[in-house]
Design a protein around this motif. Structure first.
Motif, PDB file in Angstrom:
ATOM      1  N   VAL A 168       0.830  -1.198   0.000  1.00 29.58           N
ATOM      2  CA  VAL A 168       0.000   0.000   0.000  1.00 29.58           C
ATOM      3  C   VAL A 168       0.866   1.251   0.000  1.00 29.58           C
ATOM      4  CG1 VAL A 168      -1.833   1.265   1.170  1.00 29.58           C
ATOM      5  CG2 VAL A 168      -1.808  -1.241   1.249  1.00 29.58           C
ATOM      6  N   LYS A 169       0.681   2.065  -1.017  1.00 29.67           N
ATOM      7  CA  LYS A 169       1.425   3.329  -1.143  1.00 29.67           C
ATOM      8  C   LYS A 169       0.749   4.441  -0.352  1.00 29.67           C
ATOM      9  CE  LYS A 169       2.972   6.584  -4.737  1.00 29.67           C
ATOM     10  NZ  LYS A 169       2.925   6.878  -6.208  1.00 29.67           N
ATOM     11  N   GLU A 170      -0.565   4.528  -0.473  1.00 37.00           N
ATOM     12  CA  GLU A 170      -1.354   5.518   0.255  1.00 37.00           C
ATOM     13  C   GLU A 170      -2.814   5.091   0.238  1.00 37.00           C
ATOM     14  OE1 GLU A 170      -1.027   9.265  -1.689  1.00 37.00           O
ATOM     15  OE2 GLU A 170      -1.579   8.492  -3.662  1.00 37.00           O
ATOM     16  N   SER A 171      -3.618   5.737   1.082  1.00 41.51           N
ATOM     17  CA  SER A 171      -5.045   5.415   1.162  1.00 41.51           C
ATOM     18  C   SER A 171      -5.869   6.689   1.217  1.00 41.51           C
ATOM     19  CB  SER A 171      -5.343   4.565   2.403  1.00 41.51           C
ATOM     20  OG  SER A 171      -4.619   3.355   2.392  1.00 41.51           O
ATOM     21  N   PHE A 172      -7.116   6.591   0.774  1.00 39.56           N
ATOM     22  CA  PHE A 172      -8.046   7.714   0.918  1.00 39.56           C
ATOM     23  C   PHE A 172      -9.472   7.175   0.952  1.00 39.56           C
ATOM     24  CE2 PHE A 172      -7.332   7.260  -3.690  1.00 39.56           C
ATOM     25  CZ  PHE A 172      -8.628   7.207  -4.185  1.00 39.56           C
ATOM     26  N   PHE A 173     -10.385   8.018   1.432  1.00 36.27           N
ATOM     27  CA  PHE A 173     -11.808   7.675   1.436  1.00 36.27           C
ATOM     28  C   PHE A 173     -12.496   8.380   0.270  1.00 36.27           C
ATOM     29  CE2 PHE A 173     -10.660   6.839   5.829  1.00 36.27           C
ATOM     30  CZ  PHE A 173     -11.354   5.671   6.104  1.00 36.27           C
ATOM     31  N   GLN A 229      -7.202   1.902  -1.371  1.00 38.08           N
ATOM     32  CA  GLN A 229      -5.758   1.766  -1.200  1.00 38.08           C
ATOM     33  C   GLN A 229      -5.088   1.872  -2.571  1.00 38.08           C
ATOM     34  OE1 GLN A 229      -5.107  -2.035   0.669  1.00 38.08           O
ATOM     35  NE2 GLN A 229      -5.719  -1.319   2.697  1.00 38.08           N
ATOM     36  N   VAL A 230      -4.108   2.733  -2.681  1.00 33.86           N
ATOM     37  CA  VAL A 230      -3.316   2.843  -3.901  1.00 33.86           C
ATOM     38  C   VAL A 230      -2.103   1.929  -3.727  1.00 33.86           C
ATOM     39  CG1 VAL A 230      -2.074   4.376  -5.457  1.00 33.86           C
ATOM     40  CG2 VAL A 230      -4.065   5.230  -4.187  1.00 33.86           C
ATOM     41  N   TRP A 231      -1.981   0.930  -4.613  1.00 29.73           N
ATOM     42  CA  TRP A 231      -0.931  -0.078  -4.453  1.00 29.73           C
ATOM     43  C   TRP A 231       0.302   0.243  -5.285  1.00 29.73           C
ATOM     44  CZ3 TRP A 231      -1.919  -5.865  -3.363  1.00 29.73           C
ATOM     45  CH2 TRP A 231      -2.728  -5.987  -2.207  1.00 29.73           C
ATOM     46  N   LYS A 232       1.436  -0.296  -4.827  1.00 28.82           N
ATOM     47  CA  LYS A 232       2.709  -0.099  -5.515  1.00 28.82           C
ATOM     48  C   LYS A 232       2.859  -1.033  -6.705  1.00 28.82           C
ATOM     49  CE  LYS A 232       4.819   0.872  -1.029  1.00 28.82           C
ATOM     50  NZ  LYS A 232       5.766   0.332   0.000  1.00 28.82           N
TER      51      LYS A 232
END
Length: 305
Positions: free
Chosen positions: A205-210, A263-266
């Motif tokens: 997981v690189k970053e997350s947002f709603f 979730q933004v994945w690598k």
């Protein structure tokens, strides 16, 4: 037989058969003569411009990207002569080339040299991690060639070759010759390979947002994916794993709340029944402090082997 010279070594260039050449798109066939060559047991495709046609670096980058996908081999451009400034432009773009007997830019060839005294990377690069997880869960790489693994996984030939070279140096696999082809051999005990490689793996997981945008075509991740594999209850909000290029599809982005957690994945998720793969899921949740999650993660890995 046409030859080139690389590092005082004569390399034969074998014209591609008509069937092999037809893998290339029409414009490429009209622009180049196609050859196959082998150095240090590595095959690559050599392109020589017809009628001494001059191409800009961006054009060559376009050709090499499309042709590598077609042949699943590195693409190398052959020149009789290049000015220093022209060589520098190609190197800046990462374009492989040979000026026979004078200069060669073939960095992918280092993948078959031992890493030696250089310290191994503490963590895998995202694509290296994805490749190893693919082997552990989706389909074994044992008995496959570099080209075969590249075709199977969608990774480029060069990325695959570098990853296998690293895995071999780490003792995770070996390679051997089958005729003229190098094949990869992993131990049968995949649990052992997982335990040996786990310290070098990280959360995908690189970053997350709603968001309030719902896109059900993406694989489930997080606790909701864990609920599909184990007995833990899902969360109320949806949970998706996406790649960076997919972020633009979401109009509403919030850091605190929404109908879905994204979730933004690598690396591209390895999808299993609409969910991210179990081991990537483990790596994404392993730092959770919830005892329920820790318990279910143990079960998640246990049920794989």
């Amino acid at each position: 037989m046409k030859e080139i010279v690389i590092g005082n070594q004569k390399i034969e260039l074998h014209p591609l058969s008509q069937a092999e050449e037809k893998k290339a798109f029409v414009d490429a066939r009209a622009t180049f003569s196609f050859y196959k060559a082998v150095i240090n047991d590595d095959s690559f495709v050599v392109l020589e411009a017809k009628n001494s046609r001059k191409l800009r670096p961006l054009q060559m980058l376009h050709y090499s990207a499309k042709l590598e996908q077609a042949y699943r081999l590195p693409i190398v451009f052959l020149f009789d002569y290049l000015k220093t400034t022209e060589r520098d432009r190609l190197i800046d773009k990462g374009i492989y080339f040979v000026v026979s007997g004078n200069y060669a830019f073939l960095p992918y060839l280092i993948v078959n040299r031992k890493i030696g005294d250089r310290r191994l990377a503490e963590q895998f690069a995202p694509m290296q991690q994805r490749l190893l997880l693919y082997h552990l869960q989706k389909e074994s790489f044992t008995g496959k060639s570099i080209s075969g693994i590249s075709s199977m996984t969608g990774a480029t030939y060069v990325s695959t070759a570098k990853a296998i070279a690293l895995f071999e140096e780490m003792g995770l696999c070996t390679t051997k010759k089958r005729g003229k082809t190098k094949i990869v051999v992993f131990p049968e005990d995949r649990r052992q390979t997982w335990e040996q490689s786990k310290p070098h793996m990280s959360s995908p997981v690189k970053e997350s947002f709603f968001t309030d945008d719902l896109h059900c075509e993406y694989p489930q991740c997080g606790i909701n994916a864990l609920s599909r594999y184990t007995a833990i209850n899902p969360e109320a909000e949806a949970m998706y794993a996406i790649m960076q290029e997919d972020v633009a599809r979401f109009n509403s982005i919030d850091s605190e709340e929404g109908k879905a957690l994204v979730q933004v994945w690598k690396y591209l998720p390895i999808v299993t029944n609409g969910c991210v793969d179990p081991l990537s899921l483990f790596l994404s949740l392993k730092d959770e402090k919830d005892p329920r999650v820790e318990k279910e993660l143990e079960k998640l890995v246990e049920q794989l082997w």
